[in-house]
Scaffold this active site. Structure first.
Site, PDB file in Angstrom:
ATOM      1  N   LYS A 195     -10.812  -4.167  -4.194  1.00 29.87           N
ATOM      2  CA  LYS A 195     -11.891  -3.216  -4.441  1.00 29.87           C
ATOM      3  C   LYS A 195     -11.387  -1.892  -5.014  1.00 29.87           C
ATOM      4  O   LYS A 195     -12.121  -1.188  -5.684  1.00 29.87           O
ATOM      5  CB  LYS A 195     -12.719  -2.999  -3.175  1.00 29.87           C
ATOM      6  CG  LYS A 195     -11.908  -2.586  -1.968  1.00 29.87           C
ATOM      7  CD  LYS A 195     -12.773  -2.395  -0.727  1.00 29.87           C
ATOM      8  CE  LYS A 195     -13.245  -3.699  -0.134  1.00 29.87           C
ATOM      9  NZ  LYS A 195     -13.539  -3.599   1.311  1.00 29.87           N
TER      10      LYS A 195
ATOM     11  N   LYS B 125       0.821  -1.208   0.000  1.00 26.37           N
ATOM     12  CA  LYS B 125       0.000   0.000   0.000  1.00 26.37           C
ATOM     13  C   LYS B 125       0.857   1.261   0.000  1.00 26.37           C
ATOM     14  O   LYS B 125       0.485   2.263  -0.601  1.00 26.37           O
ATOM     15  CB  LYS B 125      -0.988  -0.003   1.162  1.00 26.37           C
ATOM     16  CG  LYS B 125      -2.018  -1.117   0.987  1.00 26.37           C
ATOM     17  CD  LYS B 125      -3.358  -0.849   1.584  1.00 26.37           C
ATOM     18  CE  LYS B 125      -4.323  -1.898   1.032  1.00 26.37           C
ATOM     19  NZ  LYS B 125      -5.638  -1.885   1.590  1.00 26.37           N
TER      20      LYS B 125
ATOM     21  N   LYS C 142      -4.301 -10.049  -6.233  1.00 26.86           N
ATOM     22  CA  LYS C 142      -5.597 -10.402  -5.628  1.00 26.86           C
ATOM     23  C   LYS C 142      -6.682  -9.459  -6.140  1.00 26.86           C
ATOM     24  O   LYS C 142      -6.397  -8.313  -6.507  1.00 26.86           O
ATOM     25  CB  LYS C 142      -5.522 -10.393  -4.097  1.00 26.86           C
ATOM     26  CG  LYS C 142      -5.649  -9.045  -3.450  1.00 26.86           C
ATOM     27  CD  LYS C 142      -6.031  -9.156  -1.969  1.00 26.86           C
ATOM     28  CE  LYS C 142      -6.384  -7.754  -1.470  1.00 26.86           C
ATOM     29  NZ  LYS C 142      -7.002  -7.670  -0.191  1.00 26.86           N
TER      30      LYS C 142
HETATM   31  N1  AQP Z   1      -9.336 -11.228  -3.224  1.00 25.49           N
HETATM   32  C1  AQP Z   1      -9.681 -11.751  -2.061  1.00 25.49           C
HETATM   33  N2  AQP Z   1      -9.826 -13.094  -1.946  1.00 25.49           N
HETATM   34  C2  AQP Z   1     -10.196 -13.658  -0.762  1.00 25.49           C
HETATM   35  N3  AQP Z   1     -10.454 -12.938   0.351  1.00 25.49           N
HETATM   36  C3  AQP Z   1     -10.330 -11.598   0.268  1.00 25.49           C
HETATM   37  N4  AQP Z   1     -10.504 -10.606   1.174  1.00 25.49           N
HETATM   38  C4  AQP Z   1     -10.259  -9.422   0.592  1.00 25.49           C
HETATM   39  N5  AQP Z   1      -9.912  -9.588  -0.688  1.00 25.49           N
HETATM   40  C5  AQP Z   1      -9.945 -10.937  -0.921  1.00 25.49           C
HETATM   41  C6  AQP Z   1     -10.925 -10.822   2.553  1.00 25.49           C
HETATM   42  O1  AQP Z   1     -12.038  -9.982   2.819  1.00 25.49           O
HETATM   43  C7  AQP Z   1     -12.009  -9.574   4.182  1.00 25.49           C
HETATM   44  C8  AQP Z   1     -12.206  -8.098   4.308  1.00 25.49           C
HETATM   45  O2  AQP Z   1     -11.175  -7.417   3.650  1.00 25.49           O
HETATM   46  P1  AQP Z   1     -10.754  -5.943   4.042  1.00 25.49           P
HETATM   47  O3  AQP Z   1     -11.841  -5.247   4.722  1.00 25.49           O
HETATM   48  O4  AQP Z   1      -9.431  -5.986   4.707  1.00 25.49           O
HETATM   49  O5  AQP Z   1     -10.577  -5.191   2.761  1.00 25.49           O
HETATM   50  P2  AQP Z   1      -9.990  -5.657   1.401  1.00 25.49           P
HETATM   51  O6  AQP Z   1     -11.093  -6.046   0.517  1.00 25.49           O
HETATM   52  O7  AQP Z   1      -8.833  -6.565   1.630  1.00 25.49           O
HETATM   53  O8  AQP Z   1      -9.508  -4.371   0.882  1.00 25.49           O
HETATM   54  P3  AQP Z   1      -8.659  -4.361  -0.365  1.00 25.49           P
HETATM   55  O9  AQP Z   1      -9.385  -4.951  -1.527  1.00 25.49           O
HETATM   56  O10 AQP Z   1      -7.330  -4.924   0.000  1.00 25.49           O
HETATM   57  O11 AQP Z   1      -8.605  -2.904  -0.470  1.00 25.49           O
HETATM   58  P4  AQP Z   1      -7.686  -2.227  -1.409  1.00 25.49           P
HETATM   59  O12 AQP Z   1      -8.455  -2.247  -2.666  1.00 25.49           O
HETATM   60  O13 AQP Z   1      -7.532  -0.898  -0.788  1.00 25.49           O
HETATM   61  O14 AQP Z   1      -6.434  -3.024  -1.511  1.00 25.49           O
HETATM   62  C9  AQP Z   1     -10.688 -10.053   4.749  1.00 25.49           C
HETATM   63  O15 AQP Z   1     -10.894 -11.223   5.515  1.00 25.49           O
HETATM   64  C10 AQP Z   1      -9.866 -10.367   3.542  1.00 25.49           C
HETATM   65  O16 AQP Z   1      -8.930 -11.404   3.781  1.00 25.49           O
END
Ligand code: AQP
Length: 329
Positions: free
Chosen positions: A199, A114, A196
């Site tokens: 969002k 990040k 991965k």
């Molecule tokens: N791609 C994924 N595959 C499986 N599990 C996932 N999780 C997130 N992405 C995947 C799981 O979702 C839960 C909540 O995640 P978070 O609130 O930490 O946010 P995020 O979705 O992980 O945020 P991003 O996508 O990482 O945000 P950006 O886009 O800013 O990079 C967790 O249990 C996580 O493991």
């Protein structure tokens, strides 16, 4: 509450939920409610590490809460709340940060990723994010934490902090275990299968959002990046197809071998359409329920208030226990 083992997990409200969030984490949350006492949290404090418009964030917190309920989290059986409504999260986070090493936080891959992606805003919150996550989990004496594979490292750190604290002050925290789905623990980008599904990916076609229409979902799967030959087999050298096989397997309950057999000789086009339709079918009823819940403002407000009150009661007990150990009470 006393006898059942506890589960805790959280999700950030910003940006909506992806199919990765659903298959990697949220879908399991509903399932675990039968066996465990579960606490589920919209972790809005975590989302402050990036700049947000306050009005948008306020709306997104309600949307995230409604989406959890629509996805099968039951506020009658689980404690469902918003992190910032329970002040003890931030307070325990400070106490734990004094038991976390700078070197440990520097090694976190999410921090490294990040800060590379957002060099203009490498704030201290981004760095200490895993400590707040540790506080979230340890406040509730969680035995089990259902998360996607990307959060494994943060959970390991939570365990290390808890073990260290217990080592100094005697039994204080429960040491939590991770709970990962058997398939789709890491759902990958549809456009860049080495990354991965995220969002905040600027390419909309890379991610399936739970709020996407069925048409948009099928279209995005049709555009998914695949590999050079046309065989539908699960293998390390075919990350695009393997990702689609995992997703299809997760939504249909079929094994990888069954999926390979079903599409043997059928070609990518038919397979991608089938995956898209299967995903669209499981998300459509969730979306309908989400719309209904979101319109029921009074119900959501009540659930949020009840959830926060129940969570705060447990959190206050844990915090007092920690403060006493530290000699500050
Ligand atoms: N791609 C994924 N595959 C499986 N599990 C996932 N999780 C997130 N992405 C995947 C799981 O979702 C839960 C909540 O995640 P978070 O609130 O930490 O946010 P995020 O979705 O992980 O945020 P991003 O996508 O990482 O945000 P950006 O886009 O800013 O990079 C967790 O249990 C996580 O493991």
């Amino acid at each position: 509450m006393a006898d059942k083992k506890r589960v805790f997990s959280g999700i950030q409200p910003t940006g909506g939920f992806t199919l990765g969030n659903y298959l990697g984490a949220v879908r399991n949350w509903g399932v675990l409610q039968d066996e465990y006492k579960c606490l589920y949290c919209v972790v809005d404090l975590h989302s402050l590490t990036v700049r947000n418009d306050p009005e948008v964030l306020k709306k997104q917190i309600r949307e995230a809460y409604a989406m959890l309920l629509a996805s099968g989290v039951d506020p009658q059986r689980s404690i469902v709340f918003v992190q910032s409504h329970v002040a003890q999260h931030a307070e325990l986070s400070w106490l734990l940060s004094c038991y976390t090493q700078f070197g440990e936080l520097s090694r976190m891959t999410q921090f490294k990723d990040k800060s590379q992606k957002h060099p203009e805003n490498i704030n201290a919150g981004l760095f200490t994010y895993p400590v707040l996550m540790a506080a979230d989990i340890l406040l509730y004496d969680a035995d089990l934490v259902p998360i996607g594979a990307d959060q494994k490292q943060h959970l390991e750190l939570t365990r290390d902090i808890a073990i260290r604290f217990n080592g100094v002050y005697g039994d204080t925290f429960v040491i939590p275990e991770g709970y990962f789905p058997k398939v789709a623990a890491r759902v990958m980008s549809l456009q860049q299968p080495s990354d991965k599904m995220s969002k905040s990916d600027p390419n909309e076609n890379a991610r399936i959002m739970m709020k996407d229409s069925s048409e948009a979902i099928v279209k995005k799967f049709k555009r998914a990046v695949t590999d050079s030959d046309s065989r539908i087999v699960f293998s390390d050298d075919k990350p695009g197809i393997s990702n689609l096989i995992s997703i299809y397997s997760a939504v249909t309950g079929k094994t990888t071998v069954e999926v390979e057999a079903e599409f043997d000789g059928k070609g990518y086009g038919a397979f991608k359409t089938a995956v898209g339709e299967a995903v669209a079918d499981i998300l459509a009823p969730i979306r309908t329920e989400y719309d209904r819940l979101l319109a029921d403002t009074a119900y959501l407000d009540k659930c949020m208030a009840d959830g926060a009150a129940q969570a705060a009661e447990i959190a206050a007990g844990t915090l007092l226990r920690v403060q006493k150990k530290l000699g500050i009470r």
